[in-house]
Design an enzyme around this catalytic site. Sequence first.
Site, PDB file in Angstrom:
ATOM      1  N   LYS A  82       0.857  -1.186   0.000  1.00 53.29           N
ATOM      2  CA  LYS A  82       0.000   0.000   0.000  1.00 53.29           C
ATOM      3  C   LYS A  82       0.894   1.236   0.000  1.00 53.29           C
ATOM      4  CE  LYS A  82      -3.972   1.857   2.643  1.00 53.29           C
ATOM      5  NZ  LYS A  82      -4.827   1.646   3.827  1.00 53.29           N
ATOM      6  N   SER A 157      -9.814   1.324   2.753  1.00 49.23           N
ATOM      7  CA  SER A 157      -8.934   2.140   1.937  1.00 49.23           C
ATOM      8  C   SER A 157      -7.854   1.338   1.203  1.00 49.23           C
ATOM      9  CB  SER A 157      -8.264   3.203   2.803  1.00 49.23           C
ATOM     10  OG  SER A 157      -7.392   2.598   3.747  1.00 49.23           O
ATOM     11  N   SER A 181      -9.984  -1.049   6.900  1.00 45.82           N
ATOM     12  CA  SER A 181      -9.343  -0.802   5.603  1.00 45.82           C
ATOM     13  C   SER A 181      -8.587  -1.988   5.015  1.00 45.82           C
ATOM     14  CB  SER A 181      -8.399   0.398   5.690  1.00 45.82           C
ATOM     15  OG  SER A 181      -9.140   1.582   5.683  1.00 45.82           O
TER      16      SER A 181
END
Lengths: 492, 489
Positions: A82, A157, A181
């Site tokens: 990420k 996310s 997330s």
Amino acid sequence: MDAKTLIQSTAFDLGRALRKGNTTATEICTACLEQVARTDDQVQAFVSLDPEKILAAAEASDQRRKNGQELSPLDGLPVGLKDIMAIEGAPLTCSSRILEKFVSPYTGTVGAKLLSAGMIPFGRLNMDEFAMGSSTENSAFRKTRNPWNTDHAPGGSSGGSAAAVAARQCPWSLGSDTGGSIRQPAAFCGVIGLKPTYGRVSRFGLAAFASSLDQIGPFGRTTDDVAALLDIISGPDPYDSTSWPEYLEPAMVQLNLPEEPAVLGLPREYFGEGIDPEVRSQLEQVIEAYKGRGFTIREISLPHTELAVPTYYIIATAEASSNLARYDGVRYTRRSTESNDAVDMYFKSRGEGFGPEVKRRIILGSYVLSSGYYDAYYKRAQQVRTLIRDDFLKAFESVDAILTPTTPTPAFRIGEKIDDPISMYLADIFTISVNLAGLPGLSMPCGLSKDGLPIGFQLIGKPFEEGRLLQIGKTYEQASPFTGRPAIANPS
Amino acid sequence: MPEYEAVIGLEVHVQLKTASKMFTDAPAGFGQPPNSLTNAVVMGLPGTLPVLNQGAIEQAIKFGLIFDSEIPELFQWDRKNYFYPDSPKNYQLTQKDAPVCIGGEVEIELAGASRNLAGEHKVIHLDHAHLEEDVGKLTHFATDSLVDYNRAGTPLLEIVTKPDLHSAEEAVALLQSIRMHLTSAGVSDCDMEKGQMRCDANVSVRPVGQEELNPRAEMKNLNSITGVKNAISYEIRRQARVYEKGGTVAQETRRWDADAGRTTSMRSKEEAHDYRYFPDPDLLPVHFPRHRIEELKAELPENVFDLQRRYESEYGLPYTLTSVICYDHELARYFEAAMVVYDKNPKALANYVANELQRERSQAEGDGYLPMEQVRLSPRNLAGLVRLIDEGKLTKQLAKEVIVDMFQGGDPAEAVMEARGIKPVQQDSGQLEEWCRAAVAGNAVAAQQVRDGNDKAINSFIGPVMKASRGTANPQAVREMLQKIISEG
């Protein structure tokens, strides 16, 4: 091994093949890069990817292995990251304009652990800006698609991290979870996602959204892979005062112990209104599968559940409003070229650099911390947070783990909720309490909706019992394996 | 017209002496190239986290132990949020509600009637002292500003007094007392020129006899002793004048303009910041072990004024000596070290430290004193010198010359004497008697005057004897020998 086999293989299998000399890190990385080239126009999981750097790292790994100097059994495996974790020389954008050109000059703890295990950072994966969102639509750069149906969101996310693993672009990846997330996109994309106990994984190098809630965690396609990646990144860290100071037993140890039927709690508050019927029926199938393996299912109550979302949005935004203050245009962030003085520079740099959801949360967070409102909001929220944690600890007196849906619905369509923040916030209604309580949460895929979208269930465990949690997950994995894969990941 | 009294509280910022910064291992220091004392944490890069420097906590606790503060079982960290380019994270880590030191007392000494006379002592009460991180430094140019983060993250102790002070002189005495004690304990160097000690002053004025406090002016960043003194004096006069004219004083922040010699309004209370304090989620509350506090206590040097009182009562040292030695921890340590070697004559030793040593240090350095660590004359050798004098082996006269060489070269007194060809005084040799008899024989008139009761007349023999001995004779022994010879007459 051919590229088609490589991209379908688990990290464990790849590691085994590497050790047997059946493949090389270069072959694996090349296969993954080809899969990205083939699919990422549609999936858009990556914010950036540096094939040259990846192949150079793969070659170095192959050389180490040839010399018998591999750094770990998994030396040479690519891991998607990420775009929120610091690795020296790699971009770190948090999918935000304000960090568009930022390249980290330092490596965080998780990054250092990956590198010292010989793992290859494989691209920077898309996310909601500063991890704020549940659909990855808040990225400043691109909209990641759900690999199962590109009209749908991958969740967020950590949408890029989940989508990349589902699309077989990389065998596993890391995301971060502040309110769901990791688990929510894992459920939406049909992969496994684990949010570790707060403190198990160092936050040093993780750009902070909400410091008391953030944890880095793994995505994978098997519980073995998730456990292995967790074990690589876990451990005490002198650079993070909130990291748990003791060495914990590796999750893999517990995972490999003989299966032991457990008592699973079903919180009645999680099975009320608002759950999609297909999610409900999938959960019933999960419950039956566990019963079939000799598990006991018990109804429990987590009475403060309905306070979790408002509590979360006070604490998370308060911390975020302060954590994001450093992105100011003075030192390393994008500076507005329009400004006339220091104050103007702040306003314009932040005004131009942050997207609407980030601004909304900074404003909300600043409000709840302002003098005169602090006691009514922030302080009160912290008190409620304790009640929520106590609910769980009390429940764990009679159950080993808690079973819930991960999300109320399968993946929603892109654009469906982006103009309705409240409805977007409610997408995390089943995952948020776990962060407030600091507990480990695991999302496992358990089936598909009639529209062919994955559905996931969540297992919530006692503090630092990730091994047990994964073992319970593995029981389901063996009883009712989730073998589906998105069409995009099928061999062409 | 009523008489007015000032009520003053100080906020004193002191940079703690630590090798590294408060929340990271970047070095702390002064005078280095801009932005060289930084790292990812100091610069507030994304993903960085603070980790508490145990040394900073211990220095702060030492402060509390010196001034009898309560050290709570638990203290914690808060974020103070405000935007300013010298603040890398745009929040400052500080202790809002759970400071490291609660309460405490600082003994101060006001200036005496002359510098040879002790002044009045008072006790100033502390509200608390809390730790926080320092910010960087901005330099403004015509169109740009530059920022140096070398100072950012340096541990800073903010000492907040009760409104116990009533004059600029008391405020200055407080700063001096804090500086003496903290430099003595190695807690801070307190060099105001280097920004290691800074002061904000809250000043209000009220008619004598009035209980409640009037609105106060807060004066920020008074960065020298003179600045503190002048700013407070000015502000007291200004406020008193406002009241005398029937006006009211606004509660506000004022800036001291040293060049103009006056204070001007910066911002009023209505414009005060909302700092949106909240507990820092990156740092856990600190439980500091009690046993470590006891250890720190044992390491502390004696309180400066206690040391002074002890020197006066135990050694009989006069204020003129104790005010030099005790108020400068380096001299005090030097004196103590010399006393370990030779403790028979503290007064003489103190004299040599306060006068001879200081004179040599001052002559060696154009401006100020030669730094103590460069002084070659060791406490051991100075003690040796005093011992030789006391034993009559060296005259005070010659000692003045000997000490110059000792200071230059670092040799013991004996070595210097040998090099200079100075022979130790021969105590009861026939030589001394011979010189004395020759002198008495050479001046029968004076000898008779001595016999007639004029004691001073004996001095006229001493010169010739000393001359004959080429300065090596012990004047006391000479005097005694002369008296013996004359009385035998």
